[in-house]
Design a protein around this motif. Structure first.
Motif, PDB file in Angstrom:
ATOM      1  N   SER A  93     -39.515   9.605  28.520  1.00 54.97           N
ATOM      2  CA  SER A  93     -38.158  10.091  28.782  1.00 54.97           C
ATOM      3  C   SER A  93     -37.470   9.301  29.893  1.00 54.97           C
ATOM      4  N   GLY A  94     -38.137   8.237  30.356  1.00 55.83           N
ATOM      5  CA  GLY A  94     -37.503   7.377  31.354  1.00 55.83           C
ATOM      6  C   GLY A  94     -37.770   7.739  32.793  1.00 55.83           C
ATOM      7  N   GLN A  95     -38.648   8.696  33.060  1.00 55.38           N
ATOM      8  CA  GLN A  95     -38.944   9.089  34.430  1.00 55.38           C
ATOM      9  C   GLN A  95     -39.987   8.155  35.052  1.00 55.38           C
ATOM     10  N   ALA A  96     -39.997   8.099  36.370  1.00 56.80           N
ATOM     11  CA  ALA A  96     -40.994   7.315  37.105  1.00 56.80           C
ATOM     12  C   ALA A  96     -42.187   8.199  37.431  1.00 56.80           C
ATOM     13  N   ILE A  97     -43.389   7.620  37.395  1.00 52.46           N
ATOM     14  CA  ILE A  97     -44.596   8.372  37.724  1.00 52.46           C
ATOM     15  C   ILE A  97     -45.424   7.609  38.752  1.00 52.46           C
ATOM     16  N   ASN A  98     -46.329   8.334  39.374  1.00 53.18           N
ATOM     17  CA  ASN A  98     -47.287   7.767  40.329  1.00 53.18           C
ATOM     18  C   ASN A  98     -48.660   8.283  39.923  1.00 53.18           C
ATOM     19  N   TYR A  99     -49.439   7.454  39.237  1.00 50.66           N
ATOM     20  CA  TYR A  99     -50.746   7.884  38.733  1.00 50.66           C
ATOM     21  C   TYR A  99     -51.777   7.916  39.857  1.00 50.66           C
ATOM     22  N   GLY A 147     -49.608  -8.113  26.722  1.00 47.64           N
ATOM     23  CA  GLY A 147     -50.223  -8.254  28.033  1.00 47.64           C
ATOM     24  C   GLY A 147     -49.253  -8.432  29.180  1.00 47.64           C
ATOM     25  N   PRO A 148     -48.329  -9.395  29.109  1.00 45.83           N
ATOM     26  CA  PRO A 148     -47.395  -9.584  30.222  1.00 45.83           C
ATOM     27  C   PRO A 148     -46.528  -8.355  30.506  1.00 45.83           C
ATOM     28  N   ALA A 149     -46.138  -7.663  29.465  1.00 43.87           N
ATOM     29  CA  ALA A 149     -45.306  -6.465  29.650  1.00 43.87           C
ATOM     30  C   ALA A 149     -46.087  -5.367  30.368  1.00 43.87           C
ATOM     31  N   ILE A 150     -47.352  -5.182  29.983  1.00 45.20           N
ATOM     32  CA  ILE A 150     -48.197  -4.182  30.642  1.00 45.20           C
ATOM     33  C   ILE A 150     -48.434  -4.578  32.093  1.00 45.20           C
ATOM     34  N   ARG A 151     -48.755  -5.837  32.318  1.00 49.73           N
ATOM     35  CA  ARG A 151     -48.997  -6.341  33.676  1.00 49.73           C
ATOM     36  C   ARG A 151     -47.828  -6.047  34.602  1.00 49.73           C
ATOM     37  N   ASP A 152     -46.626  -6.243  34.119  1.00 51.76           N
ATOM     38  CA  ASP A 152     -45.447  -6.103  34.963  1.00 51.76           C
ATOM     39  C   ASP A 152     -45.107  -4.660  35.306  1.00 51.76           C
ATOM     40  N   ARG A 153     -45.748  -3.693  34.631  1.00 54.53           N
ATOM     41  CA  ARG A 153     -45.449  -2.285  34.920  1.00 54.53           C
ATOM     42  C   ARG A 153     -46.613  -1.561  35.609  1.00 54.53           C
ATOM     43  N   LEU A 154     -47.738  -2.248  35.796  1.00 54.30           N
ATOM     44  CA  LEU A 154     -48.902  -1.574  36.372  1.00 54.30           C
ATOM     45  C   LEU A 154     -48.640  -1.075  37.794  1.00 54.30           C
ATOM     46  N   ARG A 155     -48.067  -1.928  38.641  1.00 53.73           N
ATOM     47  CA  ARG A 155     -47.822  -1.519  40.016  1.00 53.73           C
ATOM     48  C   ARG A 155     -46.839  -0.344  40.061  1.00 53.73           C
ATOM     49  N   GLU A 156     -45.905  -0.346  39.130  1.00 55.24           N
ATOM     50  CA  GLU A 156     -44.870   0.692  39.084  1.00 55.24           C
ATOM     51  C   GLU A 156     -45.451   2.063  38.776  1.00 55.24           C
ATOM     52  N   ILE A 157     -46.393   2.132  37.822  1.00 48.19           N
ATOM     53  CA  ILE A 157     -46.947   3.443  37.440  1.00 48.19           C
ATOM     54  C   ILE A 157     -48.069   3.882  38.381  1.00 48.19           C
ATOM     55  N   GLY A 158     -48.580   2.955  39.208  1.00 49.57           N
ATOM     56  CA  GLY A 158     -49.719   3.283  40.047  1.00 49.57           C
ATOM     57  C   GLY A 158     -49.390   3.700  41.467  1.00 49.57           C
ATOM     58  N   GLY A 159     -48.132   3.532  41.878  1.00 51.67           N
ATOM     59  CA  GLY A 159     -47.784   3.857  43.257  1.00 51.67           C
ATOM     60  C   GLY A 159     -46.468   4.589  43.353  1.00 51.67           C
ATOM     61  N   PRO A 160     -46.130   5.056  44.548  1.00 51.40           N
ATOM     62  CA  PRO A 160     -44.854   5.747  44.746  1.00 51.40           C
ATOM     63  C   PRO A 160     -43.681   4.778  44.669  1.00 51.40           C
ATOM     64  N   PRO A 161     -42.464   5.290  44.436  1.00 54.69           N
ATOM     65  CA  PRO A 161     -42.147   6.704  44.234  1.00 54.69           C
ATOM     66  C   PRO A 161     -42.408   7.104  42.784  1.00 54.69           C
ATOM     67  N   GLY A 162     -42.320   8.353  42.525  1.00 52.78           N
ATOM     68  CA  GLY A 162     -42.506   8.838  41.161  1.00 52.78           C
ATOM     69  C   GLY A 162     -43.247  10.155  41.150  1.00 52.78           C
ATOM     70  N   ALA A 218     -48.985   2.034  31.634  1.00 52.29           N
ATOM     71  CA  ALA A 218     -48.124   0.861  31.804  1.00 52.29           C
ATOM     72  C   ALA A 218     -47.550   0.408  30.472  1.00 52.29           C
ATOM     73  N   ALA A 219     -48.342   0.518  29.401  1.00 47.39           N
ATOM     74  CA  ALA A 219     -47.841   0.166  28.073  1.00 47.39           C
ATOM     75  C   ALA A 219     -46.719   1.113  27.657  1.00 47.39           C
ATOM     76  N   GLN A 220     -46.894   2.392  27.987  1.00 48.55           N
ATOM     77  CA  GLN A 220     -45.830   3.365  27.676  1.00 48.55           C
ATOM     78  C   GLN A 220     -44.573   3.053  28.477  1.00 48.55           C
ATOM     79  N   ALA A 221     -44.748   2.722  29.761  1.00 39.45           N
ATOM     80  CA  ALA A 221     -43.595   2.405  30.604  1.00 39.45           C
ATOM     81  C   ALA A 221     -42.867   1.167  30.100  1.00 39.45           C
ATOM     82  N   ALA A 222     -43.656   0.191  29.606  1.00 40.76           N
ATOM     83  CA  ALA A 222     -43.063  -1.056  29.120  1.00 40.76           C
ATOM     84  C   ALA A 222     -42.525  -0.936  27.700  1.00 40.76           C
ATOM     85  N   GLY A 223     -42.991   0.070  26.966  1.00 42.84           N
ATOM     86  CA  GLY A 223     -42.617   0.169  25.560  1.00 42.84           C
ATOM     87  C   GLY A 223     -43.194  -0.977  24.753  1.00 42.84           C
ATOM     88  N   SER A 224     -44.371  -1.467  25.193  1.00 46.60           N
ATOM     89  CA  SER A 224     -44.967  -2.642  24.563  1.00 46.60           C
ATOM     90  C   SER A 224     -46.463  -2.659  24.832  1.00 46.60           C
TER      91      SER A 224
END
Length: 225
Positions: free
Chosen positions: A178-184, A144-159, A135-141
């Protein structure tokens, strides 16, 4: 956990709350057995669970127990004795049976520490740490708030599905960079969180204590919200 058990149980139930630092559990045990209970469901951490079970047995209040995940401890059966706890069942979080990351994670853990962990939520702690990194990589930060806001995005579909292996995590970091979406998909379970941060789906393991003072894994059940 007590509330979840109450929702799922269709028989008579007497729920008794305990304070964390209680010095004696005898009054609470007497209260719970007063309704004619046949078994005691122990939802407590290791030290408290040990004290509760020991008191219940010593006072002849209960001899049948069902355990929550925090009581999944070898110390409990070793100190109480396999003859007294043999066949007593409990539940705990479990890995998906078809999760390719799980055997690799377990092999690496055995190589590092000599045996698999008995404590609950070791894999989950690993997954939580990796999720924060992704999530920190996805947020580029690393804020805490930046990581929090990207956790759901990296943990579920699509990606792109990223397994919880060293190679998978590395691949996930590169894809995010590289800007791609992932699903961990973690070593313990899926990380598809709802708006409250609870898992939408996962697995629960059923285990039991054995006469020779071991913990035996019995079954794994899929659950979905």
């Amino acid at each position: 956990m007590a509330a979840a058990f109450a929702r799922a149980w269709d028989g008579t139930l007497r729920s008794v709350a305990l304070e964390v630092n209680q010095t004696t559990h005898l009054p609470a045990l007497r209260e719970s057995v007063g309704s004619g209970a046949q078994a005691l469901v122990v939802v407590a951490h290791e030290e408290q669970a040990l004290a509760i079970v020991r008191t219940a047995l010593d006072e002849d209040l209960f001899d049948q127990f069902i355990f929550g995940d925090a009581a999944k401890r070898l110390r409990l059966v070793q100190e109480i004795g396999g003859t007294r706890l043999s066949g007593m069942y409990g539940t705990a979080g479990a890995s998906a049976p078809d999760n390719d990351a799980t055997p690799e994670w377990e092999a690496a853990f055995i190589e590092a520490y000599g045996a698999l962990p008995v404590l609950a939520y070791v894999k989950e702690t690993y997954d939580a740490t990796i999720a924060l990194v992704l999530a920190a990589q996805a947020a580029g930060s690393v804020e805490g708030p930046a990581i929090r806001d990207r956790l759901r995005e990296i943990g579920g579909p699509p990606g792109y599905i990223v397994p919880g292996t060293p190679a998978g995590v590395g691949d996930g970091l590169r894809r995010l960079a590289s800007g791609q979406a992932i699903n961990y998909e973690g070593a313990a379970s899926s990380l598809d969180w709802d708006e409250n941060g609870d898992l939408l789906r996962g697995y629960v393991g059923i285990w039991r204590f054995t006469p020779d003072e071991r913990i035996e894994e019995m079954d794994t059940i899929f659950v979905q919200d």
